[in-house]
Write an enzyme that holds these catalytic residues in place. Structure first.
Site, PDB file in Angstrom:
ATOM      1  NE  ARG A  39      -4.125  -1.955   1.721  1.00 34.65           N
ATOM      2  CZ  ARG A  39      -5.153  -2.194   2.497  1.00 34.65           C
ATOM      3  NH1 ARG A  39      -5.280  -1.535   3.634  1.00 34.65           N
ATOM      4  NH2 ARG A  39      -6.059  -3.080   2.162  1.00 34.65           N
ATOM      5  CG  ASP A 148     -13.652   6.741   6.463  1.00 33.06           C
ATOM      6  OD1 ASP A 148     -14.327   5.703   6.421  1.00 33.06           O
ATOM      7  OD2 ASP A 148     -12.395   6.728   6.486  1.00 33.06           O
TER       8      ASP A 148
HETATM    9  C1  LIG Z   1     -13.991  -1.616   5.962  1.00 37.48           C
HETATM   10  S1  LIG Z   1     -14.486   0.031   5.942  1.00 37.48           S
HETATM   11  C2  LIG Z   1     -16.126  -0.094   6.572  1.00 37.48           C
HETATM   12  C3  LIG Z   1     -17.128   0.657   5.746  1.00 37.48           C
HETATM   13  C4  LIG Z   1     -18.573   0.501   6.202  1.00 37.48           C
HETATM   14  N1  LIG Z   1     -18.744   0.885   7.568  1.00 37.48           N
HETATM   15  C5  LIG Z   1     -19.040  -0.905   5.971  1.00 37.48           C
HETATM   16  O1  LIG Z   1     -19.155  -1.671   6.937  1.00 37.48           O
HETATM   17  O2  LIG Z   1     -19.338  -1.264   4.849  1.00 37.48           O
HETATM   18  C6  LIG Z   1     -13.590   0.703   7.352  1.00 37.48           C
HETATM   19  C7  LIG Z   1     -13.509   2.220   7.323  1.00 37.48           C
HETATM   20  O3  LIG Z   1     -13.032   2.657   8.603  1.00 37.48           O
HETATM   21  C8  LIG Z   1     -12.240   3.808   8.384  1.00 37.48           C
HETATM   22  N2  LIG Z   1     -11.356   4.051   9.547  1.00 37.48           N
HETATM   23  C9  LIG Z   1     -10.265   3.379   9.942  1.00 37.48           C
HETATM   24  N3  LIG Z   1      -9.696   3.960  11.002  1.00 37.48           N
HETATM   25  C10 LIG Z   1     -10.461   5.029  11.305  1.00 37.48           C
HETATM   26  C11 LIG Z   1     -10.372   6.034  12.307  1.00 37.48           C
HETATM   27  N4  LIG Z   1      -9.397   6.082  13.218  1.00 37.48           N
HETATM   28  N5  LIG Z   1     -11.341   6.982  12.329  1.00 37.48           N
HETATM   29  C12 LIG Z   1     -12.322   6.983  11.403  1.00 37.48           C
HETATM   30  N6  LIG Z   1     -12.453   6.065  10.433  1.00 37.48           N
HETATM   31  C13 LIG Z   1     -11.527   5.096  10.385  1.00 37.48           C
HETATM   32  C14 LIG Z   1     -11.489   3.479   7.117  1.00 37.48           C
HETATM   33  O4  LIG Z   1     -10.980   4.616   6.475  1.00 37.48           O
HETATM   34  C15 LIG Z   1     -12.525   2.727   6.308  1.00 37.48           C
HETATM   35  O5  LIG Z   1     -13.133   3.546   5.355  1.00 37.48           O
END
Ligand SMILES: C[S@@+](CC[C@H](N)C(=O)[O-])C[C@H]1O[C@@H](n2cnc3c(N)ncnc32)[C@H](O)[C@@H]1O
Length: 467
Positions: A39, A148
């Site tokens: 990445r 996000d």
């Molecule tokens: C796998 S996706 C989940 C998307 C959606 N909630 C779903 O279940 O389909 C995880 C998301 O969490 C976000 N994320 C990770 N660490 C985070 C943080 N510290 N604060 C906010 N968002 C975060 C990532 O950028 C990512 O877009």
């Protein structure tokens, strides 16, 4: 030039792992070394850098508020998502939760947070589900916050543009009702309809930051498939903080592998990783000081000789909310605290609250402020106001000689809270009259939005301000 992922040494991996943990809370096991390498390699290529060590130094040198930190996080996050992912949550919302809420005749507000919304499929699915449950011409005040940490996915979420294949699992009727098909250069794409987009506010929020820039509490928080990236202490802290942000009986939805049954003390597990705040648990307490009534509820005797249009004066005391669609005058005597006046100039309806913090400036204004604001707006809409036409005025926070420094601070804090709340609710504030050295008699004419102010202790003095 970076070509192979094995060039990321153990030491370099450890340095990035610690940085990413500090910045985003994402916990990377040694098994994730190859993933991290591939990445970051993309970013190294963009910057024309030869080694991970050089990139690490660059990121650190740029400082933790720099765009490069954000770029690094954007590379690292896993953003997998889809429309109606884990569909049982949306079935529950449509078939159980929203009908239960709608059974309460006074309740007409819905606040939902999609925390970790990725490219937006989740908040749009929530919006569509709410519309399916309430009907497209509902009179509810619905706001969805989609947040996000990753700014790249957030921009895609806000754009609301998706390849047609991503709608494959959706029924024809949902596609037709809530999406527009692209043509020309947008052939093969679809766009979420603007009326669905307008229900959602998109914001960058890093969940692990000490304080979230939020001024509201929620009926539901969706934080699905996000906790899995955090370690157990971070998960515990977050679930606790989500609970504190939930309204009484609010619901938390987690991803299928994020079972937090160990938090049984304040969340009741309903199955399928749906949790409900237990009564009296740690969520934001419902204030007892806020009472609400509307003129329609209060029988009033008019003198037999009363003309057809009578302006009745209705006092609003601290902690009350009062709205009306009748030709009335709402009166508050304010020697501390702040009143918000809200009205719909076309429908001629509106109301006023009077917010005080019994605990002084040490008390979080959201505790009394959020219910007082939400009720004011929801009731105004319920009795005929159109949410998109609402206007507001703020009055109060006098700074009397007799006030302690703390009392003055409290008034300012409430005013600031209301401003932020109005901004989030997108209700323009047309006028403010805050501060001053005297208690005020405030008279609000909700049919026109006019506010008349008089010094409460000097009735002989001319009115200082009218608008
Ligand atoms: C796998 S996706 C989940 C998307 C959606 N909630 C779903 O279940 O389909 C995880 C998301 O969490 C976000 N994320 C990770 N660490 C985070 C943080 N510290 N604060 C906010 N968002 C975060 C990532 O950028 C990512 O877009």
């Amino acid at each position: 030039m970076i070509t192979a992922t094995q060039q990321l040494t153990d030491e370099e991996f450890a340095a990035f792992r610690d940085l990413i943990y500090r910045e985003a809370g994402i916990s990377l096991s040694p098994a994730k070394r190859t993933l991290v390498a591939s990445r970051l390699a993309k970013r190294l290529r963009q910057l024309n850098m030869d080694s991970y060590a050089e990139y690490y130094e660059f990121v650190v040198r740029e400082g933790n508020r720099s765009d490069e930190h954000q770029q690094m996080i954007n590379c690292i996050t896993t953003n997998k998502t889809e429309f109606f992912r884990e569909p049982h949550h949306f079935d529950y919302l449509r078939q159980r939760l929203i009908p239960q809420m709608a059974a309460n005749p006074v309740r007409r507000t819905l606040r939902i947070w999609s925390a970790g919304c990725s490219t937006g499929e989740e908040p749009y699915t929530i919006a569509i589900t709410v519309l399916e449950a309430l009907g497209v011409s509902h009179d509810w005040d619905v706001r969805i916050l989609a947040s996000d940490i990753d700014t790249e996915v957030l921009a895609k979420a806000e754009a609301g543009m998706y390849p047609l294949e991503s709608l494959e699992t959706l029924s024809e009727s949902i596609k037709r009702k809530y999406f527009l098909r692209g043509s020309g250069s947008l052939n093969g794409m679809c766009r979420v309809r603007p009326e669905v987009q307008r229900m959602i506010d998109f914001r960058r929020i890093n969940l692990i930051e000490d304080s979230w820039p939020l001024r509201t509490t929620f009926d539901m928080v969706f934080c699905r498939n996000v906790l899995i990236y955090f370690d157990r202490p971070t998960q515990e802290r977050l679930v606790q903080r989500f609970s504190d942000r939930l309204n009484p009986e609010g619901h938390l939805f987690l991803g299928h592998s994020e079972n937090v049954a160990w938090l049984a003390t304040h969340l009741a597990a309903l199955g399928n990783t749906i949790y409900r705040l237990r009564p009296g648990a740690r969520g934001t307490p419902k204030p007892t000081a806020v009472m609400m009534s509307s003129l329609a509820d209060v029988p009033r005797k008019l003198p037999p000789s009363a003309p057809a249009v009578v302006r009745m004066e209705r006092p609003v005391t601290a902690g009350e909310v009062y709205v009306t669609n009748k030709p009335a005058v709402i009166h508050a005597r304010i020697d501390r605290g702040v009143s918000a006046c809200v009205y719909d100039p076309e429908a001629g309806v509106g109301g006023m609250n009077h917010i005080l913090l019994p605990g002084g400036s040490s008390q979080d204004p959201t505790q009394f402020g959020v219910p007082a604001m939400e009720r004011l707006v929801a009731e105004t809409v319920r009795i005929g106001g159109n949410r998109s036409r609402l206007r507001a005025k703020l009055v109060g926070a006098p700074e009397l000689e007799s006030h302690s420094a703390e009392a003055r601070d409290t008034g300012r804090q409430i005013a600031e809270f209301i401003r932020q709340w109005m901004t989030e609710a997108r209700i323009p504030i047309e006028g403010e009259r805050l501060g001053g050295k005297q208690p005020l008699d405030v008279r609000f004419f909700p049919q026109t939005g006019r506010v008349r102010l008089e010094p409460a202790t000097m009735p002989d003095q001319a009115a200082p301000n009218q608008d």
